[in-house]
Design an enzyme around this catalytic site. Sequence first.
Site, PDB file in Angstrom:
ATOM      1  N   HIS A 258       2.653   6.078   8.113  1.00 38.58           N
ATOM      2  CA  HIS A 258       2.084   6.647   6.648  1.00 38.58           C
ATOM      3  C   HIS A 258       2.859   6.057   5.495  1.00 38.58           C
ATOM      4  O   HIS A 258       3.884   5.561   5.887  1.00 38.58           O
ATOM      5  CB  HIS A 258       1.787   7.892   6.748  1.00 38.58           C
ATOM      6  CG  HIS A 258       0.529   8.590   7.420  1.00 38.58           C
ATOM      7  ND1 HIS A 258      -0.626   8.242   7.044  1.00 38.58           N
ATOM      8  CD2 HIS A 258       0.464   9.122   8.557  1.00 38.58           C
ATOM      9  CE1 HIS A 258      -1.751   8.787   7.951  1.00 38.58           C
ATOM     10  NE2 HIS A 258      -1.126   9.527   8.769  1.00 38.58           N
TER      11      HIS A 258
ATOM     12  N   ASP B  85       0.868   3.418  -0.479  1.00 35.44           N
ATOM     13  CA  ASP B  85      -0.623   3.311  -0.304  1.00 35.44           C
ATOM     14  C   ASP B  85      -1.332   2.784  -1.422  1.00 35.44           C
ATOM     15  O   ASP B  85      -2.358   1.936  -1.263  1.00 35.44           O
ATOM     16  CB  ASP B  85      -1.112   4.836  -0.065  1.00 35.44           C
ATOM     17  CG  ASP B  85      -1.017   5.504   1.336  1.00 35.44           C
ATOM     18  OD1 ASP B  85      -0.379   4.721   1.988  1.00 35.44           O
ATOM     19  OD2 ASP B  85      -1.128   6.756   1.581  1.00 35.44           O
TER      20      ASP B  85
END
Length: 381
Positions: free
Chosen positions: A138, A168
């Site tokens: 992540h 991200d």
Amino acid sequence: MAQPLKDILVLDFSTLLPGPMATLMLSEAGAEVVKFERPATGEDARHTDPKIEGESIGFAVLNHGKRSVALDLKSKGAMDILRPLLEKADVLVEQFRPGVMERLGLGYEAVRAINPRIVYCSITGYGQTGPKATAAGHDMNYVGDAGVLSLSRGPDEHPTTPFGLVADIGGGTYPAVVNILLALIARQESGQGAHLDIAMAEGAFTFAYWAHAEGVIAGQNIKSGGSRLTGGLARYRLYSASDGRQIAVGALEEKFWQSFCDVIDQPAELRDDRSDPESCSAEVARRLGSQPSTYWEPLLVAADCCCSVVKTPAEASVDPHFAARGVFDRKLNISGKTVPALPLPIAPEFRNSEGTAGRAAPLGEDNVRYGAEPQIGRAHV
């Protein structure tokens, strides 16, 4: 002005944040985006809190204005439904681990055989190749591997979690949008599409360009919080006022620094933050901590010295400056309630003229439109 992507068809197989935000930007510029989700449950983001009348706000913020098709990609008839769309699509965005789309019969080479003009964008943490290609991760893992997290991680006893999703969005969403648009331009001349390999960890490097210069090229050891842009200088730090509010001191240039020092009446012998940064910053902290932020704010505004009171998201949303520029004017409908849409870096002239971002489609709302059997399941979970 006509929307620049009004004739572009995008097939969206992505989930959560990087891909959905990228396709949202394309949608805002006029593209038709068809989002594919698991039947009955939809993508995981539909289940996240907070919600309005059972509808996830986070999902709606990232997926409004898109078509929704509920389709089991592993089912026998999936390709029969997808083929007509693949034949005419301009862009495909997917966010699975490397190899998954190939196993589904939707890998780049298979899709390219159907439509050689398609721009096929794969967003992953570490890219399509290399030792970490299939590793789970992540945002925190990606910025950690890119060396960015080490630059300002807080004290050892209480490490600081990054405030923004740099990998991200900065390493996934933005590079995806930029390269999709570049590939569409290149296609105008070549007639051929492309396979874009977007690796979020690699994209994170760009956000610490100065660390690349200091730590990679110059070979310097960069201490956490010790660089000029991470708190190593008194003139570029966060300080607390007496009411607990933070003051962002960004007075890098000497003229701004001296103006700031004049505001807080910093002694001349403690203004050299390069020769004795700790003594200098300790005195700045003492002086700013002697008064509430309401005392300092008008003085800092008048001094125009790159120093300001840190605002909460709610405060920022009603800031007169952003209001004057219409940053939160675009509206989104969530379960009948009108709320501000997420501000996006798409110029207003490229968006529709209605001033509304619409709503997120209920799961499977567009199945019939695209030749798929209606799916049974709740619209919003």
